[in-house]
Design a protein around this motif. Structure first.
Motif, PDB file in Angstrom:
ATOM      1  N   LEU A  91       0.840  -1.193   0.000  1.00  0.00           N
ATOM      2  CA  LEU A  91       0.000   0.000   0.000  1.00  0.00           C
ATOM      3  C   LEU A  91       0.874   1.241   0.000  1.00  0.00           C
ATOM      4  N   VAL A  92       0.410   2.309  -0.630  1.00  0.00           N
ATOM      5  CA  VAL A  92       1.075   3.600  -0.537  1.00  0.00           C
ATOM      6  C   VAL A  92       0.014   4.613  -0.145  1.00  0.00           C
ATOM      7  N   SER A  93       0.389   5.559   0.717  1.00  0.00           N
ATOM      8  CA  SER A  93      -0.611   6.418   1.364  1.00  0.00           C
ATOM      9  C   SER A  93      -1.099   7.582   0.524  1.00  0.00           C
ATOM     10  N   GLY A  94      -0.520   7.779  -0.689  1.00  0.00           N
ATOM     11  CA  GLY A  94      -0.995   8.877  -1.517  1.00  0.00           C
ATOM     12  C   GLY A  94      -0.082   9.133  -2.699  1.00  0.00           C
ATOM     13  N   PRO A  95      -0.310  10.238  -3.413  1.00  0.00           N
ATOM     14  CA  PRO A  95       0.444  10.549  -4.627  1.00  0.00           C
ATOM     15  C   PRO A  95       1.943  10.632  -4.377  1.00  0.00           C
ATOM     16  N   ILE A  96       2.719  10.144  -5.331  1.00  0.00           N
ATOM     17  CA  ILE A  96       4.173  10.084  -5.172  1.00  0.00           C
ATOM     18  C   ILE A  96       4.865  11.131  -6.041  1.00  0.00           C
ATOM     19  N   GLY A  97       6.103  11.461  -5.641  1.00  0.00           N
ATOM     20  CA  GLY A  97       6.962  12.333  -6.439  1.00  0.00           C
ATOM     21  C   GLY A  97       6.752  13.821  -6.234  1.00  0.00           C
ATOM     22  N   VAL A  98       5.839  14.201  -5.356  1.00  0.00           N
ATOM     23  CA  VAL A  98       5.458  15.611  -5.239  1.00  0.00           C
ATOM     24  C   VAL A  98       6.591  16.455  -4.660  1.00  0.00           C
ATOM     25  N   HIS A  99       7.237  15.963  -3.613  1.00  0.00           N
ATOM     26  CA  HIS A  99       8.279  16.768  -2.970  1.00  0.00           C
ATOM     27  C   HIS A  99       9.440  17.055  -3.916  1.00  0.00           C
ATOM     28  N   GLY A 100       9.925  16.020  -4.587  1.00  0.00           N
ATOM     29  CA  GLY A 100      11.062  16.211  -5.483  1.00  0.00           C
ATOM     30  C   GLY A 100      10.767  17.199  -6.590  1.00  0.00           C
ATOM     31  N   VAL A 101       9.563  17.131  -7.161  1.00  0.00           N
ATOM     32  CA  VAL A 101       9.195  18.054  -8.234  1.00  0.00           C
ATOM     33  C   VAL A 101       9.023  19.471  -7.683  1.00  0.00           C
ATOM     34  N   ALA A 102       8.496  19.603  -6.469  1.00  0.00           N
ATOM     35  CA  ALA A 102       8.350  20.934  -5.866  1.00  0.00           C
ATOM     36  C   ALA A 102       9.714  21.595  -5.673  1.00  0.00           C
TER      37      ALA A 102
END
Length: 352
Positions: free
Chosen positions: A184-195
């Motif tokens: 399971l993953v708790s939500g959307p991935i990759g957001v921090h790195g792109v921010a």
């Protein structure tokens, strides 16, 4: 006739694995990082506690089990949409404690400041750190400050160490992943790195992307209240989800099979990665967790995650298998399969 090219000062952008000096890839969370730990640090510090190589160490203390973890933060820039190095310094260590099932209690904080950095900048970072600690329910109880000469730092570096208490009956570690476990993953991935990348490189994607940095202790507590027998928890920070899954597979000697269509990659992250030639599976997160849970408890665990504000977009992305032990593979929308390998270094350095 043109003079022959002089290659003597050329450098390779990707670090080589045979070298006698530290390269940026050693801090990237990939193969070079693993080799540095395995062949240099582990032999120097070797003990049974360290050998588990989890996000935090589990320690016995007067009948109570403690979790202890430390992390250093060198993010550039210091401030970014959704947070700052102060937020990361709390959330990163708190989340490492939570990934062993511990309730975070106390933090230490060490500042390394570069000569010439403005006091207003340091004050803002410290304010963010204090506010993040209060949100996470932890107390900063000790600290240290060092100053280095101008040109020998990058404004502000921070180290935090944390202590938490592990509830009775909880046994969460990478080695417990087992065939049949649902991932399971708790939500959307990759957001921090792109921010971070969007601010650092001055890129525009049509909408501001904010970091997902957040303390995950409450989310983990809600999950354990429903299923105390969670096998593995990890927060996929440096190296992203792909690196984290490879580390778990290697520790437990199980294969991990992912469904590409189930991966929660936001359009903004997907578009940014397509533009820059990055794979979202290797882009950092700072407010997400990965859970390996028994198959018969998977739906209950998903429901518990989705009931919490930080897990409302939780999804199942795959499962553990007996095939290809230690390897992560992903089924594609075209009916094929690709290997999700351990990266050599890091796609985006200095993201935490």
């Amino acid at each position: 006739m043109d003079a022959p090219a002089d290659f003597s000062h050329w450098t390779c952008p990707a670090p080589l694995r045979d070298h006698d000096r530290i390269v940026m890839g050693h801090g990237g969370g990939g193969t070079l990082s693993a080799e540095l730990v395995e062949h240099l640090f582990a032999p120097a510090f070797g003990n049974d506690v360290l050998a588990e190589l989890g996000d935090s160490a589990r320690l016995p203390a007067s009948g109570e089990r403690l979790a202890f973890s430390t992390d250093s933060f060198v993010v550039r820039p210091l401030f970014f949409p959704g947070g700052s190095i102060g937020d990361l310094a709390v959330n990163g260590t708190v989340n490492d404690l939570a990934m062993s099932g511990a309730r975070p209690l106390y933090l230490s904080c060490g500042f390394i400041l570069e000569e010439g950095v403005e006091l207003a900048v340091v004050a803002r970072v410290a304010g963010d750190l204090g506010a993040a600690a209060r949100r996470a329910g932890v107390v900063v109880v000790t600290g240290d400050t060092k100053v280095v000469e101008a040109g020998h730092g990058d404004g502000v570096f921070i180290n935090t160490a944390g202590i938490g208490a592990i509830p009775d009956g909880v046994d969460i570690r990478p080695q417990r992943a087992a065939p049949g476990d649902v991932v399971l993953v708790s939500g959307p991935i990759g957001v921090h790195g792109v921010a971070i990348m969007s601010v650092r490189e001055g890129l525009e994607f049509g909408v501001e992307i904010e970091s997902d940095t957040a303390p995950l202790g409450g989310l983990v507590a809600d999950l354990l209240a429903v299923c105390p027998d969670v096998h593995v928890l990890r927060d996929p920070t440096r190296g992203g989800l792909g690196t984290t899954l490879n580390e778990i597979g290697a520790a437990s000697r199980v294969g991990v099979a992912l469904d590409e269509g189930a991966l929660p990659v936001p359009d903004t992250v997907s578009n940014a990665c397509a533009l820059l030639g990055l794979d979202p599976l290797y882009v950092a997160n700072e407010g997400k967790l990965v859970a390996f849970v028994p198959p018969e408890r998977a739906e209950e665990c998903l429901t518990a995650l989705r009931a919490h504000p930080l897990g409302k977009e939780a999804v199942a992305i795959g499962r553990c298998v007996t095939d290809h032990p230690g390897m992560v593979v992903c089924s594609t929308g075209l009916g094929g399969t690709r290997v999700v390998d351990m990266p050599l270094g890091e796609q985006l350095p200095r993201i935490c």
